[in-house]
Design a protein around this motif. Structure first.
Motif, short mmCIF file in Angstrom:
data_model
loop_
_atom_site.label_atom_id
_atom_site.label_comp_id
_atom_site.label_asym_id
_atom_site.label_seq_id
_atom_site.Cartn_x
_atom_site.Cartn_y
_atom_site.Cartn_z
N LEU A 193 3.68 5.61 -5.59
CA LEU A 193 3.77 5.57 -7.05
C LEU A 193 2.61 6.29 -7.73
N LYS A 194 1.45 6.31 -7.11
CA LYS A 194 0.32 6.94 -7.78
C LYS A 194 0.42 8.47 -7.81
N PHE A 195 1.24 9.04 -6.93
CA PHE A 195 1.37 10.48 -6.92
C PHE A 195 2.55 11.00 -7.74
N VAL A 196 3.39 10.11 -8.21
CA VAL A 196 4.53 10.53 -9.03
C VAL A 196 4.09 11.36 -10.23
N PRO A 197 3.08 10.93 -10.99
CA PRO A 197 2.71 11.71 -12.18
C PRO A 197 2.34 13.16 -11.89
N ILE A 254 0.29 1.73 -12.48
CA ILE A 254 0.93 2.90 -11.87
C ILE A 254 0.26 4.13 -12.47
N SER A 255 -0.65 4.70 -11.69
CA SER A 255 -1.45 5.82 -12.17
C SER A 255 -2.01 6.59 -10.99
N ALA A 256 -2.25 7.88 -11.19
CA ALA A 256 -2.84 8.71 -10.14
C ALA A 256 -4.26 8.27 -9.81
N GLN A 267 0.82 -1.21 0.00
CA GLN A 267 0.00 0.00 0.00
C GLN A 267 0.86 1.26 0.00
N VAL A 268 1.96 1.25 0.75
CA VAL A 268 2.87 2.40 0.74
C VAL A 268 3.43 2.58 -0.66
N GLY A 274 2.84 7.46 -20.49
CA GLY A 274 3.03 6.16 -21.12
C GLY A 274 4.27 5.45 -20.60
N ASN A 275 5.33 6.21 -20.38
CA ASN A 275 6.56 5.62 -19.83
C ASN A 275 6.35 5.15 -18.40
N VAL A 276 5.57 5.90 -17.64
CA VAL A 276 5.28 5.50 -16.26
C VAL A 276 4.53 4.16 -16.27
N ALA A 277 3.47 4.08 -17.04
CA ALA A 277 2.65 2.88 -17.07
C ALA A 277 3.40 1.67 -17.63
N SER A 278 4.31 1.90 -18.57
CA SER A 278 5.00 0.79 -19.21
C SER A 278 6.25 0.33 -18.46
#
Length: 116
Positions: free
Chosen positions: A76-80, A106-108, A70-71, A89-93
């Motif tokens: 990771l979800k707040f990085v974008p 990996i998404s907000a 969960q951490v 796209g690079n984040v998700a891939s």
């Protein structure tokens, strides 16, 4: 110099988020450190480097408990939202290109409580 500023913004974000998750041995600082070798790729300013994949794989292996997952997910979800010029796209891939998978995207918009 721009990468240093971005790293500092990410550092501050992860430091603030780390205090809200309990029962975890992994920290947002560790997540941030794991992503540092990936900044050029994530910003589309450089290739996906082997140190990035090795670092992210180690992070995934370290996140064993529900609290750790969960951490990692919440960090990771707040990085974008905190890194300018980030290529979504690079984040998700990233996991697939590095040869492993996360149990969530990996998404907000990821609801970490649902996927972890």
């Amino acid at each position: 110099m721009a990468s240093l500023k971005i790293a500092m913004v990410v550092l501050m974000c992860f430091s603030l988020m780390g205090a809200s998750i309990t029962q975890a041995t992994i920290s947002c600082g560790q997540v941030r450190s794991a992503l540092t070798p990936c900044l050029n790729y994530l910003q589309n300013t450089g290739p996906l480097a082997p140190p990035c994949c090795a670092s992210v794989k180690n992070l995934a292996a370290a996140a064993q408990t529900t609290g750790d997952k969960q951490v990692a997910c919440n960090c990771l979800k707040f990085v974008p939202s905190k890194i300018p010029n980030l290529n979504q796209g690079n984040v998700a891939s990233l996991p697939g290109k590095c040869g492993f998978s996360f149990p969530y995207k990996i998404s907000a918009s990821t609801n970490c409580a649902t996927y972890v």
